[in-house]
Design an enzyme around this catalytic site. Sequence first.
Site, PDB file in Angstrom:
ATOM      1  N   GLU A  40      -0.509  -9.300  -0.982  1.00 28.67           N
ATOM      2  CA  GLU A  40      -1.913  -9.643  -0.681  1.00 28.67           C
ATOM      3  C   GLU A  40      -2.739  -9.660  -1.959  1.00 28.67           C
ATOM      4  O   GLU A  40      -3.626 -10.481  -2.132  1.00 28.67           O
ATOM      5  CB  GLU A  40      -2.489  -8.648   0.329  1.00 28.67           C
ATOM      6  CG  GLU A  40      -1.906  -8.824   1.715  1.00 28.67           C
ATOM      7  CD  GLU A  40      -2.401  -7.761   2.672  1.00 28.67           C
ATOM      8  OE1 GLU A  40      -2.103  -6.562   2.453  1.00 28.67           O
ATOM      9  OE2 GLU A  40      -3.080  -8.118   3.641  1.00 28.67           O
TER      10      GLU A  40
ATOM     11  N   ALA B 109       0.871  -1.175   0.000  1.00 27.47           N
ATOM     12  CA  ALA B 109       0.000   0.000   0.000  1.00 27.47           C
ATOM     13  C   ALA B 109       0.909   1.227   0.000  1.00 27.47           C
ATOM     14  O   ALA B 109       2.083   1.130   0.331  1.00 27.47           O
ATOM     15  CB  ALA B 109      -0.873  -0.013   1.253  1.00 27.47           C
TER      16      ALA B 109
ATOM     17  N   GLY C 267       0.567  -5.095   0.795  1.00 28.67           N
ATOM     18  CA  GLY C 267      -0.639  -5.144  -0.037  1.00 28.67           C
ATOM     19  C   GLY C 267      -0.370  -5.684  -1.421  1.00 28.67           C
ATOM     20  O   GLY C 267      -1.253  -6.245  -2.059  1.00 28.67           O
TER      21      GLY C 267
ATOM     22  N   GLU D 196       4.577  -5.674   7.082  1.00 30.95           N
ATOM     23  CA  GLU D 196       3.851  -4.614   7.775  1.00 30.95           C
ATOM     24  C   GLU D 196       4.268  -4.488   9.243  1.00 30.95           C
ATOM     25  O   GLU D 196       4.176  -3.414   9.814  1.00 30.95           O
ATOM     26  CB  GLU D 196       2.350  -4.860   7.693  1.00 30.95           C
ATOM     27  CG  GLU D 196       1.747  -4.616   6.323  1.00 30.95           C
ATOM     28  CD  GLU D 196       1.826  -5.824   5.406  1.00 30.95           C
ATOM     29  OE1 GLU D 196       2.667  -6.727   5.632  1.00 30.95           O
ATOM     30  OE2 GLU D 196       1.047  -5.861   4.435  1.00 30.95           O
TER      31      GLU D 196
HETATM   32  N1  T1G Z   1       4.662   3.396  -0.018  1.00 30.82           N
HETATM   33  C1  T1G Z   1       5.117   4.612  -0.399  1.00 30.82           C
HETATM   34  N2  T1G Z   1       6.397   4.849  -0.788  1.00 30.82           N
HETATM   35  C2  T1G Z   1       7.246   3.796  -0.776  1.00 30.82           C
HETATM   36  C3  T1G Z   1       6.836   2.498  -0.374  1.00 30.82           C
HETATM   37  C4  T1G Z   1       5.478   2.317   0.003  1.00 30.82           C
HETATM   38  N3  T1G Z   1       5.003   1.119   0.344  1.00 30.82           N
HETATM   39  N4  T1G Z   1       7.933   1.675  -0.476  1.00 30.82           N
HETATM   40  C5  T1G Z   1       8.949   2.426  -0.914  1.00 30.82           C
HETATM   41  N5  T1G Z   1       8.548   3.698  -1.097  1.00 30.82           N
HETATM   42  C6  T1G Z   1       9.358   4.806  -1.593  1.00 30.82           C
HETATM   43  C7  T1G Z   1      10.470   5.175  -0.627  1.00 30.82           C
HETATM   44  O1  T1G Z   1       9.988   6.077   0.354  1.00 30.82           O
HETATM   45  C8  T1G Z   1      11.471   5.809  -1.568  1.00 30.82           C
HETATM   46  O2  T1G Z   1      10.975   7.106  -1.868  1.00 30.82           O
HETATM   47  C9  T1G Z   1      11.336   4.980  -2.847  1.00 30.82           C
HETATM   48  O3  T1G Z   1      10.042   4.362  -2.774  1.00 30.82           O
HETATM   49  C10 T1G Z   1      12.387   3.900  -2.976  1.00 30.82           C
HETATM   50  O4  T1G Z   1      12.336   3.142  -1.754  1.00 30.82           O
HETATM   51  C11 T1G Z   1      -2.621  -2.951   3.282  1.00 30.82           C
HETATM   52  C12 T1G Z   1      -0.969  -1.789   5.069  1.00 30.82           C
HETATM   53  C13 T1G Z   1      10.280  -1.889  -1.844  1.00 30.82           C
HETATM   54  C14 T1G Z   1      12.171  -3.083  -0.751  1.00 30.82           C
HETATM   55  O5  T1G Z   1       6.539  -2.122   3.886  1.00 30.82           O
HETATM   56  O6  T1G Z   1      10.681  -2.205   1.780  1.00 30.82           O
HETATM   57  O7  T1G Z   1       0.955  -2.728   2.302  1.00 30.82           O
HETATM   58  O8  T1G Z   1      12.972   8.404  -1.008  1.00 30.82           O
HETATM   59  O9  T1G Z   1      14.685   3.697  -1.050  1.00 30.82           O
HETATM   60  O10 T1G Z   1      15.980   0.310  -1.177  1.00 30.82           O
HETATM   61  O11 T1G Z   1      -1.595  -4.801   4.216  1.00 30.82           O
HETATM   62  O12 T1G Z   1      11.157   0.460  -0.389  1.00 30.82           O
HETATM   63  O13 T1G Z   1      12.773   7.808  -3.444  1.00 30.82           O
HETATM   64  O14 T1G Z   1      11.203   9.494  -2.427  1.00 30.82           O
HETATM   65  O15 T1G Z   1      13.389   1.837   0.075  1.00 30.82           O
HETATM   66  O16 T1G Z   1      15.137  -0.315  -3.521  1.00 30.82           O
HETATM   67  C15 T1G Z   1       4.004  -2.650   3.044  1.00 30.82           C
HETATM   68  C16 T1G Z   1       8.272  -0.844   2.027  1.00 30.82           C
HETATM   69  C17 T1G Z   1       3.312  -1.346   3.133  1.00 30.82           C
HETATM   70  C18 T1G Z   1       7.510  -2.124   1.731  1.00 30.82           C
HETATM   71  C19 T1G Z   1      12.579  -1.074  -2.167  1.00 30.82           C
HETATM   72  N6  T1G Z   1       5.166  -2.560   2.183  1.00 30.82           N
HETATM   73  N7  T1G Z   1       9.289  -0.584   1.034  1.00 30.82           N
HETATM   74  O17 T1G Z   1      13.764  -0.766  -1.479  1.00 30.82           O
HETATM   75  O18 T1G Z   1      14.174   1.589  -2.324  1.00 30.82           O
HETATM   76  S1  T1G Z   1       1.957  -1.384   4.230  1.00 30.82           S
HETATM   77  C20 T1G Z   1       6.374  -2.261   2.697  1.00 30.82           C
HETATM   78  C21 T1G Z   1      10.460  -1.278   1.040  1.00 30.82           C
HETATM   79  C22 T1G Z   1       0.825  -2.381   3.450  1.00 30.82           C
HETATM   80  C23 T1G Z   1      -1.273  -3.638   3.478  1.00 30.82           C
HETATM   81  C24 T1G Z   1      -0.315  -2.869   4.294  1.00 30.82           C
HETATM   82  C25 T1G Z   1      11.490  -0.824   0.044  1.00 30.82           C
HETATM   83  C26 T1G Z   1      11.608  -1.741  -1.198  1.00 30.82           C
HETATM   84  P1  T1G Z   1      12.052   8.290  -2.219  1.00 30.82           P
HETATM   85  P2  T1G Z   1      13.712   2.584  -1.150  1.00 30.82           P
HETATM   86  P3  T1G Z   1      14.872   0.185  -2.146  1.00 30.82           P
END
Ligand code: T1G
Length: 688
Positions: A111, A69, A108, A131
Amino acid sequence: MSEAAVAEGVSTYKVTDGVAVLAIDSPPVNALGYSVRVALDEGISRAVADDAAKALIIRCDGRTFFAGADISEFGGELRKPDLNDIFLAIEASAKPVVAAIHGTALGGGFELALACHYRVAVASAKVGLPEVSLGLLPGAGGTQRTPRIAGVETALELIVGGRPLGAAKAQKTGLIDEIIEGDLEAGAVAYARKLVEEGAPLRRVRDMSVDLDPEAAKAAIEAYRAAHKRDFRGFKAPGNIVKAIEAAATLPFDEGLKREWELFEELMSSSESIAQRHLFFAERTAGKIPVARDVKPLVVASVAVIGAGTMGSGIATAFLNAGVPVTLVDRDEAAVERGAGGIRKTFAGLVAKGRITEAEGDRRSGLLTTSTDLASAVAPVDLVMEAVFEDIDLKKTVFAQIDAAAKQGAILASNTSFLDLDRIAAATSRPEWVIGLHFFAPANIMRLLEVVRGAKTSDPVIATGMAIGRQLGKIAVLSGVCDGFIANRAMTPRMSSAEALVLEGPTPAQVDKAINDYGFAMGPFQMIDLVGLDVIGWDRENSAGRTVQEVLCEMDRWGQKKNGGYYDYDEARRASPSPVAEKVIRDFAEKTGVPQRSFTDAEIVERLLYPVVNEGARIVEEGIALRASDVDVALVTGYGWPVWTGGPMCWADSVGLPKIVAALDEIIGPDAVSPLLRKLAAEGGSLT
Ligand code: T1G
């Protein structure tokens, strides 16, 4: 603009060999924000209505399948369609829907894949539900579908642990159906055609059953809870995840989904999740530095580490772990061999624990060479990493030697933790190539790397310092030059406040317990006993019983390593309150006429940690740190500040700056309070 227009540019749709392919392209990570959800909703409806399409592939362009998400939407209004609306549309399809995964399908995103009838992936893909690291739980069916496919215990490990699975392991658990060799889209289309030709069932995960009956599931869950009690301490999410998985094992799917959402909403509004989401973005923001975007980091493909002691060996290990060849240098042959031996022992330990293969351990050891000849060792390398004893004259001498031998274009880095980097740089002919790379012990483990920019350090060298952090898998935080840079300087008041406080009545054990209960693994007295009372700020030559620390050091009580310190220790180094240290403290308090009283734990936390907030604000207002969230990142990753508070600055905002400023006026006096902190408090502002 119509919602269709909003979705435009985010998705492409085509039909290949009777299979619809819906591709989403929303950089940087195809997060499931509003426009992506609209595009998905429209694309799925189009495929379902398209007679030319007998199946549907959902995939992403760019570097990854949906990475979750859109975290930046949290806390605001989540506009429809929401994920469950989309997942219901997928499950209602009379045509098989296949998720085609590359990169990291997370949260998500995974999911969504679980809501599809089938899942295929390239071998390099990873899938996961992280998460928990945001203080949340999978709120779109992940806790209900995962146990139906992979079983209760795998679901517990995957979701509470939060660590992604590689495609092969995911296939073994049933979470991925097929690994695609070659082109993902072509492979997925062929897979979908085969499903259609073979009349494969529309396998909806919601119709599947969990592997354990309710009683067995409850028993497995109880066992998991008991085994992980300590890991859950301070966090809410793990407990809610376990409850959600229990619902999957005991309730019909839709009731379980409802229970999952209730547990998710509890977490979304929790202070822990707000703190952990703050840190997620803060860690990424720390990498944004005031250096022109066209300034590219230099390549660091070889390193010489000068000094084979604990820090030098740890730093060398960090580079070797990242696959960078290292020459470990020390004047003393025995010292360099001791250092190299320790490094090889570390790799052997990782192999023994199954963390790396034997071949990988050998590869890393094979990248290590040793030398007692500084000049020849530094001549060819891209980075010279100095890690000798914290003495300014010694460092200046070593940097002059490095300067005389290192190639043009080499970066000259010091691991100094509090000495003046500009004075070290001045010992060379090339101060623009000198930078601080301050590692935290153990250097191969701790995630924080303070990148210290000297007055003359050039932008390409600063950019390279930050890139080295990423190269080593660390979090790099840029710091200006001051005594202690960011983390050590900000945390200094915790120790000095503790030393002052025990003179007013509380024992070291009471102070440490209050800080342990706040969330630190070690309180100030536990820490100084471990590090050594003689190491931190004891002036041996001029010691004259002027402080409790001097009295204890003069009594040869240097901490765990020598006769105990604030605590006594048994032969197994188990600590117990020390009557000797207690008497020293009481006598000193009496001699200096300090009024005595009792303190609550809350008062102890305020007395020790509000001054840290104040120092952090001063570090920001002096421009040593670029922003308050950098102070949070530094203290969480460098000192183990409890993650669920978000760090001192985020915590201060949650406590309320006016309350903190009013307390600090009493604790340290109005003149010592940071003007930035006072201004923000007066204006109703926040630090982060
Ligand atoms: N939402 C918004 N922005 C995100 C994002 C996300 N989920 N993931 C990454 N970004 C942005 C980050 O801030 C950065 O922005 C750019 O993308 C590159 O990220 C309903 C509630 C995917 C492994 O927890 O683990 O789904 O600084 O520097 O090292 O059940 O990003 O460039 O402006 O980290 O190559 C669950 C979180 C969400 C994954 C890539 N998902 N992201 O790593 O790049 S909650 C996560 C990561 C959810 C549902 C629930 C990593 C990556 P900027 P980066 P990277």
